[in-house]
Design an enzyme around this catalytic site. Structure first.
Site, PDB file in Angstrom:
ATOM      1  N   HIS A 253       0.843  -1.110  -0.039  1.00 26.78           N
ATOM      2  CA  HIS A 253       0.095  -0.095   0.016  1.00 26.78           C
ATOM      3  C   HIS A 253       0.873   1.415   0.085  1.00 26.78           C
ATOM      4  CE1 HIS A 253      -3.843   1.887  -0.020  1.00 26.78           C
ATOM      5  NE2 HIS A 253      -4.520   1.307   0.952  1.00 26.78           N
ATOM      6  N   ASP A 257      -2.434   1.619  -4.521  1.00 27.52           N
ATOM      7  CA  ASP A 257      -3.492   1.963  -3.948  1.00 27.52           C
ATOM      8  C   ASP A 257      -4.898   1.017  -4.696  1.00 27.52           C
ATOM      9  OD1 ASP A 257      -2.896   3.932  -2.336  1.00 27.52           O
ATOM     10  OD2 ASP A 257      -2.988   5.467  -4.081  1.00 27.52           O
TER      11      ASP A 257
END
Length: 262
Positions: A253, A257
């Site tokens: 992350h 995304d």
């Protein structure tokens, strides 16, 4: 590894001290602060036969702990209908094996699909270096391969985006055989930019794979299973038996995304 030799050279004793201190796993421990002290918990680990971890299992353990420590993992799931692919493979597999002298499995087809997706979304084929994202200009696909010992190794198909299905099938078969007969060269396990793990081989519907560092993502393919699904035919909903499979994409992350992962 801290080096104590002349001109900051690494000594053999430095390596031994590093191994004895726990290798990268030591960095996964919560940092102590003046406000919090890690409690000395006395877990009851039970009794039974003790099995010494071999070197490969220790390296795997370190690699997994290190990956979870450095990369904030998120896993996205998708469902795919493989009915047409299953029918195509059943129709072509005999002629394919006769022509190429290798079985047509699903793995090379999945790898080909992954390379197409990476060409469309190249940011998923990247690594993080401090505050810079390195977007690779080559696509090397790692294949997580289970060994008879219970350990795991990841042989790599280099420049997979430049190869057709028959070439990929031959390389998948060759690398898998080498892995299971302990004949992989060092170069054949290095340089992957994206990894695939077929958890369906073990009967699992889906999995939550751990990223193969320093990559940005890893894809797990689940069991291909017949299920009743609602399909639309001529504007009407009908229930048909379809070959369905779950995909699980674990991604870093820091780099990726949800939009890109999806």
């Amino acid at each position: 590894i801290p080096a104590t030799g002349v001109n900051n050279r690494l000594r053999k004793s430095d390596v031994y001290k590093y191994i004895e201190s726990g290798r990268p796993a030591q960095f996964a421990q919560p940092a102590r602060s003046s406000n919090f002290e890690l409690p000395d918990l006395k877990f009851d680990k039970g009794y039974g036969k003790k099995v010494k971890m071999d070197r490969m299992r220790q390296l795997i353990a370190d690699h997994m702990v290190f990956s979870k420590h450095v990369s904030p993992h998120v896993t996205a799931y998708a469902e795919t209908d493989l009915t047409d692919l299953v029918k195509w493979r059943n129709k072509e597999k005999d002629d394919f094996q006769q022509k190429n002298e290798v079985k047509l499995t699903y793995t090379p087809v999945f790898i080909k699909a992954i390379t197409k997706a990476i060409e469309e979304f190249p940011m998923i084929n990247s690594s993080l270096d401090a505050d810079q994202i390195i977007v690779k200009d080559h696509v090397n696909i790692g294949m997580a391969t289970a060994l008879e010992s219970g350990n795991l190794i990841v042989p790599v198909i280099k420049n997979a985006h430049q190869k057709d299905i028959s070439t990929l099938a031959k390389e998948v078969n060759s690398l898998t055989h080498k892995a299971r007969t302990n004949k992989l060269s060092s170069d054949e396990t290095k340089g992957s930019t994206f990894t695939i793990s077929n958890v369906g081989t073990f009967g699992s519907l889906m999995g939550t794979p751990i990223i193969n560092q320093p990559e940005a993502a890893i894809l797990a393919t689940g069991l291909i299973k017949k299920r009743p699904e609602v399909v639309e035919r001529n504007g009407k909903d009908e229930i048909e038996v379809r070959h369905m499979m779950y995909l699980s994409l674990s991604f870093d992350h820091r780099i990726v995304d949800g939009f890109l992962a999806g």
